[in-house]
Design a protein around this motif. Structure first.
Motif: not given
Length: 91
Positions: A18-24, A26-28, A75-76, A81-85
């Motif tokens: 949910e937070i990733i979808e909200q922030e993506l 803006r990050h882009c 913020k992104w 911080a916990n995603v697998e890259r």
């Protein structure tokens, strides 16, 4: 100086989606406005809702490093911080 490309994907845990979808968006937007950013695409996988495919191009290493530094302190950076890259960087 040569172009720097990053390609790969991130895997996001269900509790962070949910937070990733909200922030993506803006990050882009912020990344595309950075000096030296040529291409920045993050798209959700059609087959795995936890996977986001990433493709970036920057004019040179300096622009790429500036992007990485900005993201680290954004913020992104904190919400991912916990995603697998899983990235490959091509110079």
């Amino acid at each position: 100086m040569s172009k720097v490309k990053l390609k790969g994907f991130i895997v996001v845990a269900d509790n962070d989606l949910e937070i990733i979808e909200q922030e993506l968006p803006r990050h882009c937007k912020l990344t595309r406005q950075e000096a030296g950013c040529l291409v920045f695409e993050v798209t959700r996988s059609h087959s795995d809702h936890n996977r986001f495919n990433v493709y970036e191009e920057f004019v040179d290493r300096e622009a790429f490093d500036a992007h990485q530094a900005r993201v680290k302190n954004s913020k992104w950076g904190s919400v991912t911080a916990n995603v697998e890259r899983h990235y490959e960087i091509i110079e």
